[in-house]
Design an enzyme around this catalytic site. Structure first.
Site, mmCIF file in Angstrom:
data_model
loop_
_atom_site.group_PDB
_atom_site.id
_atom_site.type_symbol
_atom_site.label_atom_id
_atom_site.label_comp_id
_atom_site.label_asym_id
_atom_site.label_seq_id
_atom_site.Cartn_x
_atom_site.Cartn_y
_atom_site.Cartn_z
ATOM 1 C CG ASP A 133 42.433 44.472 51.595
ATOM 2 O OD1 ASP A 133 43.538 44.302 51.058
ATOM 3 O OD2 ASP A 133 42.090 43.888 52.649
ATOM 4 C CD GLN A 162 37.225 44.567 43.500
ATOM 5 O OE1 GLN A 162 36.641 45.495 42.939
ATOM 6 N NE2 GLN A 162 36.874 44.131 44.702
ATOM 7 N NE ARG A 183 46.711 42.421 47.711
ATOM 8 C CZ ARG A 183 46.128 42.808 48.855
ATOM 9 N NH1 ARG A 183 44.823 43.032 48.916
ATOM 10 N NH2 ARG A 183 46.851 43.006 49.927
ATOM 11 C CE LYS A 186 41.347 34.161 38.341
ATOM 12 N NZ LYS A 186 41.003 32.740 38.148
ATOM 13 C CB ALA A 188 36.342 38.386 46.899
ATOM 14 C CE LYS A 200 37.043 30.536 38.063
ATOM 15 N NZ LYS A 200 38.276 30.969 37.480
ATOM 16 C CB THR A 225 45.585 34.673 40.954
ATOM 17 O OG1 THR A 225 44.675 33.648 40.566
ATOM 18 C CG2 THR A 225 46.893 34.484 40.199
ATOM 19 C CG HIS A 226 44.853 31.168 45.558
ATOM 20 N ND1 HIS A 226 43.792 32.033 45.680
ATOM 21 C CD2 HIS A 226 45.621 31.353 46.650
ATOM 22 C CE1 HIS A 226 43.908 32.718 46.798
ATOM 23 N NE2 HIS A 226 45.008 32.332 47.409
ATOM 24 N NE ARG A 287 35.435 39.211 51.094
ATOM 25 C CZ ARG A 287 35.198 40.029 52.116
ATOM 26 N NH1 ARG A 287 33.984 40.452 52.394
ATOM 27 N NH2 ARG A 287 36.189 40.444 52.881
ATOM 28 N NE ARG A 288 38.896 34.208 50.395
ATOM 29 C CZ ARG A 288 38.758 35.552 50.428
ATOM 30 N NH1 ARG A 288 38.973 36.210 51.536
ATOM 31 N NH2 ARG A 288 38.397 36.233 49.360
#
Ligand SMILES: Cc1cc2nc3c(=O)[nH]c(=O)nc-3n(C[C@H](O)[C@H](O)[C@H](O)COP(=O)(O)OP(=O)(O)OC[C@H]3O[C@@H](n4cnc5c(N)ncnc54)[C@H](O)[C@@H]3O)c2cc1C
Length: 306
Positions: A133, A162, A183, A186, A188, A200, A225-226, A287-288
């Site tokens: 990560d 990122q 991977r 964006k 976090a 953004k 990404t979502h 972070r979420r």
């Protein structure tokens, strides 16, 4: 963006940490994002996902170890995860994601690299893959240096880039040249204006351009990404270029946009779910929350529902 930084800053205050950790109210919300406290619990979740056609990456939560002893424990846990996954009927669909600050990067580059290489050797024994990560920008260069050095001896590893960082377009080119698996996310973390886009829309534009570059020329990239709009535009790109769907995968976080995860899987894409577990969930959880302040409203709603 302002609200996001306010949430991240507030989450660092010690009384907020105490409140969130102790509150029963937060437990329910935490469960939405975290698969369990133990490896066995999270593996059961991973196996169910794998049995229904997803790929999975397991993450033992934790970062920034405070001592070498703590880092060695984390390294042993990673190795245990790999050995346990190898005994699973779904072993070929589950890999792991790790953090170099959990391998002891704050205790020293050589120390963390030794631990990471041991994890890679253990993964090789069972034929598995280890994703590193990417953490805050203070670690980016050290992380890339360590991963690229290890990649010379162990091909079963890759890392994360990122798009919010100015440097990432160059890092993508380097990854394409090296043939390392990336991977793309964006990003976090709360970063200074000197290194990252604040707007953004700039991050989103960079994300699309870098994804396209990786999808065309990278080594089995993961589009993590979502963002449905971005995913749709990348699906259109894949068709336009006649790319093989098996040459990349989409990745999403456990508990986020399950509807989108399923529709992509049903449409024949490879979709990997990032499944975190463990009791060091606080930084991941905050972070979420910061990514989507609506999650805070979800908490307030459950408060009033009793
Ligand atoms: C598999 C995976 C691994 C990751 N690894 C890393 C890493 O190593 N380093 C790193 O810095 N970051 C990592 N991230 C996080 C990433 O950087 C983003 O912060 C996160 O994915 C949110 O951005 P987005 O691309 O989904 O787009 P956004 O524009 O933030 O969100 C798009 C849409 O997704 C949904 N959504 C996004 N986040 C949430 C949320 N928290 N709760 C509910 N809905 C949400 C919403 O519908 C939102 O409108 C990872 C993300 C994924 C999916």
């Amino acid at each position: 963006m302002l609200l996001r930084s306010a949430i991240i800053r507030a989450s660092e205050l010690s009384f907020v940490k105490r409140m969130v950790r102790r509150s029963r109210l937060f437990r329910g919300v935490v469960k939405r994002f975290i698969a369990g406290d133990t490896l066995e619990e999270s593996l059961a979740v991973a196996e169910t996902l794998a049995a229904s056609g997803y790929l999975v990456t397991l993450d033992n939560l934790g970062e920034n170890t405070k001592s070498e002893a703590e880092a060695l424990l984390a390294k042993n846990t990673y190795i245990e995860m790999l050995r346990r996954i190898a005994r699973s009927p779904q072993a070929d669909r589950i890999n792991i994601s790790i953090k170099l600050t959990q391998c002891g990067l704050d205790q020293g580059v050589a120390f963390a690299e030794r631990n990471y290489r041991e994890v890679l050797a253990a993964a090789e024994e069972v034929g598995n893959f280890v994703r590193v990560d990417m953490e805050a920008s203070a670690y980016t260069q050290r992380t890339l240096d360590i991963v690229y050095r290890a990649f010379e001896d162990h091909r079963n590893t890759g890392t994360v880039l990122q798009s919010y960082l100015f440097r990432t377009t160059d890092d993508v080119e380097e990854a394409v040249r090296a043939g390392i698996r990336i991977r793309l996310v964006k990003g976090a973390y709360l970063e200074p204006e000197s290194v990252a886009y604040k707007d953004k829309a700039d991050t989103d534009r960079a994300y699309v351009a870098q994804s396209k570059r990786l999808m065309e020329s990278g080594n089995y990239p993961a589009i993590a990404t979502h963002d449905e709009r971005i995913i749709d535009s990348l699906r259109a790109f894949e068709k336009e270029k006649g790319l093989d769907r098996a040459s990349f995968e989409f990745q999403m976080l456990f508990g986020i946009r399950r509807d989108l995860q399923q529709s992509l899987k049903d449409a024949g894409y490879r979709v990997r779910v990032y499944v975190p577990y463990g009791d060091s969930w606080y930084p991941y959880f905050s972070r979420r929350l910061a990514e989507r302040p609506a999650n805070l409203f979800f908490i307030l709603k459950s408060l009033f529902r009793g």
